[in-house]
Design a protein around this motif. Structure first.
Motif, PDB file in Angstrom:
ATOM      1  N   MET A   1      37.341 -81.338 -11.455  1.00 11.72           N
ATOM      2  CA  MET A   1      36.719 -80.724 -10.372  1.00 11.72           C
ATOM      3  C   MET A   1      37.110 -79.251 -10.151  1.00 11.72           C
ATOM      4  SD  MET A   1      36.715 -83.936  -7.801  1.00 11.72           S
ATOM      5  CE  MET A   1      38.448 -84.467  -7.862  1.00 11.72           C
ATOM      6  N   ALA A   2      36.182 -78.401  -9.615  1.00 16.46           N
ATOM      7  CA  ALA A   2      36.507 -77.055  -9.299  1.00 16.46           C
ATOM      8  C   ALA A   2      37.332 -76.953  -8.319  1.00 16.46           C
ATOM      9  CB  ALA A   2      35.011 -76.441  -9.106  1.00 16.46           C
ATOM     10  N   PHE A   3      38.251 -75.850  -8.112  1.00 16.11           N
ATOM     11  CA  PHE A   3      39.148 -75.553  -7.161  1.00 16.11           C
ATOM     12  C   PHE A   3      38.203 -75.173  -5.770  1.00 16.11           C
ATOM     13  CE2 PHE A   3      41.935 -73.076  -4.635  1.00 16.11           C
ATOM     14  CZ  PHE A   3      43.167 -73.693  -4.673  1.00 16.11           C
ATOM     15  N   ARG A   4      38.865 -75.649  -4.749  1.00  9.62           N
ATOM     16  CA  ARG A   4      38.049 -75.109  -3.376  1.00  9.62           C
ATOM     17  C   ARG A   4      38.899 -74.360  -2.441  1.00  9.62           C
ATOM     18  NH1 ARG A   4      34.837 -80.781  -1.505  1.00  9.62           N
ATOM     19  NH2 ARG A   4      33.852 -80.976  -3.742  1.00  9.62           N
ATOM     20  N   ALA A   5      38.360 -73.569  -1.500  1.00  6.36           N
ATOM     21  CA  ALA A   5      39.424 -72.755  -0.763  1.00  6.36           C
ATOM     22  C   ALA A   5      38.271 -72.134   0.285  1.00  6.36           C
ATOM     23  CB  ALA A   5      39.699 -71.457  -1.334  1.00  6.36           C
ATOM     24  N   GLY A   6      38.929 -72.128   1.591  1.00  7.10           N
ATOM     25  CA  GLY A   6      38.086 -71.756   2.496  1.00  7.10           C
ATOM     26  C   GLY A   6      39.041 -71.473   3.906  1.00  7.10           C
ATOM     27  N   PHE A   7      38.444 -70.999   5.027  1.00  4.93           N
ATOM     28  CA  PHE A   7      39.041 -70.716   6.454  1.00  4.93           C
ATOM     29  C   PHE A   7      38.705 -71.756   7.337  1.00  4.93           C
ATOM     30  CE2 PHE A   7      39.294 -66.615   4.279  1.00  4.93           C
ATOM     31  CZ  PHE A   7      40.539 -66.191   4.609  1.00  4.93           C
ATOM     32  N   VAL A   8      39.867 -72.328   8.104  1.00 10.00           N
ATOM     33  CA  VAL A   8      39.369 -73.477   8.828  1.00 10.00           C
ATOM     34  C   VAL A   8      40.158 -73.018  10.259  1.00 10.00           C
ATOM     35  CG1 VAL A   8      39.872 -75.867   9.386  1.00 10.00           C
ATOM     36  CG2 VAL A   8      39.556 -75.207   6.833  1.00 10.00           C
ATOM     37  N   SER A   9      39.143 -72.809  11.139  1.00  8.66           N
ATOM     38  CA  SER A   9      39.482 -72.505  12.487  1.00  8.66           C
ATOM     39  C   SER A   9      39.845 -73.614  13.369  1.00  8.66           C
ATOM     40  CB  SER A   9      38.462 -71.428  13.104  1.00  8.66           C
ATOM     41  OG  SER A   9      38.491 -70.245  12.520  1.00  8.66           O
ATOM     42  N   ILE A  10      40.876 -73.589  14.144  1.00  6.68           N
ATOM     43  CA  ILE A  10      41.231 -74.631  15.053  1.00  6.68           C
ATOM     44  C   ILE A  10      41.030 -74.138  16.557  1.00  6.68           C
ATOM     45  CG2 ILE A  10      43.097 -76.304  15.719  1.00  6.68           C
ATOM     46  CD1 ILE A  10      44.503 -75.607  13.083  1.00  6.68           C
ATOM     47  N   ILE A  11      39.683 -74.799  17.255  1.00 11.71           N
ATOM     48  CA  ILE A  11      39.906 -74.195  18.386  1.00 11.71           C
ATOM     49  C   ILE A  11      39.878 -75.316  19.614  1.00 11.71           C
ATOM     50  CG2 ILE A  11      38.363 -72.611  17.617  1.00 11.71           C
ATOM     51  CD1 ILE A  11      36.055 -73.747  19.232  1.00 11.71           C
ATOM     52  N   GLY A  12      40.006 -75.175  20.983  1.00 14.80           N
ATOM     53  CA  GLY A  12      39.906 -76.194  22.063  1.00 14.80           C
ATOM     54  C   GLY A  12      40.523 -75.652  22.992  1.00 14.80           C
ATOM     55  N   ARG A  13      40.686 -76.334  24.031  1.00 17.81           N
ATOM     56  CA  ARG A  13      40.991 -75.888  25.338  1.00 17.81           C
ATOM     57  C   ARG A  13      42.764 -75.856  25.589  1.00 17.81           C
ATOM     58  NH1 ARG A  13      38.856 -79.007  30.762  1.00 17.81           N
ATOM     59  NH2 ARG A  13      40.688 -77.963  31.368  1.00 17.81           N
ATOM     60  N   PRO A  14      43.099 -75.067  26.456  1.00 18.34           N
ATOM     61  CA  PRO A  14      44.683 -74.906  26.536  1.00 18.34           C
ATOM     62  C   PRO A  14      45.310 -76.207  26.342  1.00 18.34           C
ATOM     63  CG  PRO A  14      43.612 -73.366  28.005  1.00 18.34           C
ATOM     64  CD  PRO A  14      42.528 -74.228  27.632  1.00 18.34           C
ATOM     65  N   ASN A  15      46.461 -76.163  25.615  1.00 16.78           N
ATOM     66  CA  ASN A  15      47.411 -77.403  25.599  1.00 16.78           C
ATOM     67  C   ASN A  15      46.608 -78.581  24.832  1.00 16.78           C
ATOM     68  OD1 ASN A  15      49.582 -76.672  26.730  1.00 16.78           O
ATOM     69  ND2 ASN A  15      49.311 -77.441  28.621  1.00 16.78           N
ATOM     70  N   ALA A  16      45.842 -78.313  23.905  1.00 16.46           N
ATOM     71  CA  ALA A  16      45.039 -79.349  23.295  1.00 16.46           C
ATOM     72  C   ALA A  16      45.923 -79.826  22.263  1.00 16.46           C
ATOM     73  CB  ALA A  16      44.029 -79.030  22.821  1.00 16.46           C
ATOM     74  N   GLY A  17      46.927 -78.809  21.770  1.00 11.75           N
ATOM     75  CA  GLY A  17      47.945 -79.256  20.625  1.00 11.75           C
ATOM     76  C   GLY A  17      47.571 -78.551  19.400  1.00 11.75           C
ATOM     77  N   LYS A  18      46.960 -77.274  19.455  1.00 11.25           N
ATOM     78  CA  LYS A  18      46.320 -76.527  18.432  1.00 11.25           C
ATOM     79  C   LYS A  18      47.487 -76.035  17.471  1.00 11.25           C
ATOM     80  CE  LYS A  18      44.161 -73.793  21.044  1.00 11.25           C
ATOM     81  NZ  LYS A  18      44.370 -74.540  22.266  1.00 11.25           N
TER      82      LYS A  18
ATOM     83  N   GLU B   1      34.081 -66.467  13.308  1.00  6.48           N
ATOM     84  CA  GLU B   1      33.136 -65.593  12.458  1.00  6.48           C
ATOM     85  C   GLU B   1      33.393 -66.018  11.070  1.00  6.48           C
ATOM     86  OE1 GLU B   1      32.844 -61.729  13.274  1.00  6.48           O
ATOM     87  OE2 GLU B   1      32.025 -61.977  15.395  1.00  6.48           O
ATOM     88  N   SER B   2      32.497 -66.202  10.061  1.00  7.18           N
ATOM     89  CA  SER B   2      32.619 -66.344   8.650  1.00  7.18           C
ATOM     90  C   SER B   2      33.633 -67.564   8.295  1.00  7.18           C
ATOM     91  CB  SER B   2      32.999 -65.027   8.092  1.00  7.18           C
ATOM     92  OG  SER B   2      32.080 -64.070   8.450  1.00  7.18           O
ATOM     93  N   ARG B   3      33.453 -68.575   9.155  1.00  3.73           N
ATOM     94  CA  ARG B   3      34.478 -69.515   8.617  1.00  3.73           C
ATOM     95  C   ARG B   3      33.569 -70.703   8.161  1.00  3.73           C
ATOM     96  NH1 ARG B   3      37.802 -66.214   8.915  1.00  3.73           N
ATOM     97  NH2 ARG B   3      39.053 -65.599  10.623  1.00  3.73           N
ATOM     98  N   ASP B   4      34.532 -71.632   7.340  1.00  2.00           N
ATOM     99  CA  ASP B   4      33.812 -72.587   6.224  1.00  2.00           C
ATOM    100  C   ASP B   4      33.967 -73.850   7.227  1.00  2.00           C
ATOM    101  OD1 ASP B   4      33.456 -70.940   3.729  1.00  2.00           O
ATOM    102  OD2 ASP B   4      35.734 -70.692   4.206  1.00  2.00           O
ATOM    103  N   VAL B   5      34.930 -73.995   7.977  1.00  2.00           N
ATOM    104  CA  VAL B   5      35.089 -75.222   8.741  1.00  2.00           C
ATOM    105  C   VAL B   5      35.602 -74.963  10.170  1.00  2.00           C
ATOM    106  CG1 VAL B   5      35.900 -77.711   8.807  1.00  2.00           C
ATOM    107  CG2 VAL B   5      35.507 -76.941   6.606  1.00  2.00           C
ATOM    108  N   VAL B   6      35.248 -75.506  11.125  1.00  2.00           N
ATOM    109  CA  VAL B   6      35.960 -75.425  12.589  1.00  2.00           C
ATOM    110  C   VAL B   6      36.527 -76.921  12.894  1.00  2.00           C
ATOM    111  CG1 VAL B   6      35.477 -75.065  14.835  1.00  2.00           C
ATOM    112  CG2 VAL B   6      34.681 -73.376  13.358  1.00  2.00           C
ATOM    113  N   LEU B   7      37.625 -76.990  13.381  1.00  2.00           N
ATOM    114  CA  LEU B   7      38.220 -78.158  13.895  1.00  2.00           C
ATOM    115  C   LEU B   7      38.070 -77.808  15.438  1.00  2.00           C
ATOM    116  CD1 LEU B   7      41.122 -78.850  11.800  1.00  2.00           C
ATOM    117  CD2 LEU B   7      38.981 -79.438  11.293  1.00  2.00           C
ATOM    118  N   PHE B   8      37.361 -78.670  16.195  1.00  2.00           N
ATOM    119  CA  PHE B   8      37.366 -78.865  17.667  1.00  2.00           C
ATOM    120  C   PHE B   8      38.303 -79.829  18.151  1.00  2.00           C
ATOM    121  CE2 PHE B   8      35.606 -79.597  21.901  1.00  2.00           C
ATOM    122  CZ  PHE B   8      35.383 -78.269  22.329  1.00  2.00           C
TER     123      PHE B   8
END
Length: 358
Positions: free
Chosen positions: A1-18, A95-102
């Motif tokens: 399987m081909a190698f994968r790579a990308g940017f994953v942004s973690i966002i949420g309200r304050p004190n969510a544990g990011k 911006e220009s993210r591949d995945v976002v974790l809310f």
């Protein structure tokens, strides 16, 4: 399987544990963590190498991947220039993210805004619930223009009864078209394998963005400044932690080391660091210094020990407290606190010095 790579942004309200999640996934302390809201002020990037996984009875095969995790400040409505800068960091991370974790704090109560009754003032409790609902809505509004997959992540599930999770999941999944839902406890490192699977499944085929052995794009002097600020957050109260900023003004790498004599224990080299702590008022400066310098000494000692672990050297740390009135509302000063801006200024200064020494 081909190698994968990308940017994953973690966002949420304050004190969510990011930041706790970032550190847990990396297995390293990259982001400072405290119980106080808005501990994180800038984007923090961590690089995670994920090995390939063979197919088993319960799990599908996955290729090797490089996951570039981006921690962000807690989403909140800005009231100062610093707040606005922090929210710009969140926008930039989306911006220009591949995945976002809310990320959602599973212990956070659900509040729907209560209908207003004409001629009747809301109670303090109703006001608080309305504010909480508005803050949830504001956090969700950050996803309005996001086109990549968004994974809903419930954190701190170890602190919640399982039967209480279903209404929470139902509430949030009706608010946005999330790609998936994952339950975790970042502090307990529970559910992280499942979360990583969901991330890798959604990353595009791509080459590495960073060398395989690189952990972050941030210079050590920024990480050291953050460790100092963490101790301020932990050891001081009231308004002092939020009115404090740390800038490393001097950083001297260890020079050539003398070879130890026969039978002599080798000594670790010494890194010399001088850092300024900026506050907004003289009263805050007095609190930070403490009686006969006790508070500043406590902050410095605790920070020095962690910086030594980070650098693998002994550290000589000098701390100075300076008053910069109302700095959180001064755009120029807030911009100067950005480590990228500091790095650019440092490079210009070094180039100028070399030019005049030649």
């Amino acid at each position: 399987m081909a190698f994968r790579a990308g940017f994953v942004s973690i966002i949420g309200r304050p004190n969510a544990g990011k930041s706790t999640l970032l550190n847990a996934l990396l297995g390293e302390k990259l982001a400072i963590v405290t119980h106080k809201a808005q501990t994180t002020r800038t984007r923090i990037l961590g690089v995670l190498e994920q090995p390939a996984r063979s197919k088993t009875k319960s799990r599908e095969a996955l290729p090797a991947a490089q996951i570039v995790l981006v921690d962000t400040p807690g989403v909140h409505k800005p009231s100062t220039q610093l707040d606005r800068r922090m929210m710009q960091e969140v926008h930039d991370a989306l911006e220009s993210r591949d995945v976002v974790l809310f990320l959602v704090d599973a212990t956070h109560r659900i509040h729907e805004p209560a209908p207003r009754v004409e001629g009747k003032s809301p109670s303090p409790g109703e006001d608080k619930k309305a504010l909480s609902a508005a803050e949830d809505a504001f956090a969700l509004s950050m996803l309005r223009n996001v086109e990549c997959p968004v994974v809903l992540v419930f954190n701190k599930i170890d602190l919640v009864r399982r039967e209480d999770l279903l209404p929470l999941i139902t509430h949030w999944t009706t608010k946005f078209a999330f790609t998936d839902t994952v339950l975790i406890s970042a502090a307990k490192k529970d559910g992280l394998d499942t979360l990583l699977d969901r991330i890798v499944e959604r990353l595009p085929e791509a080459n590495r963005y960073f060398p395989e052995d690189q952990l972050t794009d941030q210079p050590m002097r920024f990480l050291a400044a953050e460790l100092i600020r963490e101790k301020i957050l932990l050891f001081t109260g009231e308004e002092v932690p939020y009115a404090s900023a740390v800038v490393v003004e001097k950083w001297e790498e260890p020079g050539p080391q003398r070879k130890p004599k026969k039978g002599e224990e080798p000594k670790l080299p010494v890194t010399k660091i001088a850092a300024a702590i900026f506050v907004e008022r003289s009263g805050q400066k007095a609190i930070l210094i403490g009686k006969q310098g006790a508070m500043l000494k406590q902050i410095g000692t605790a920070a020095r020990k962690e910086i030594e672990t980070l650098l693998g050297t002994r550290v000589f740390l000098e701390l100075f407290v300076k008053v910069k009135e109302d700095w959180r509302s001064k755009k120029g000063f807030v911009e100067e606190l950005d480590w990228r801006r500091q790095l650019e200024s440092l490079q210009v200064s070094q180039a100028f010095k070399k030019e005049h020494e030649a």
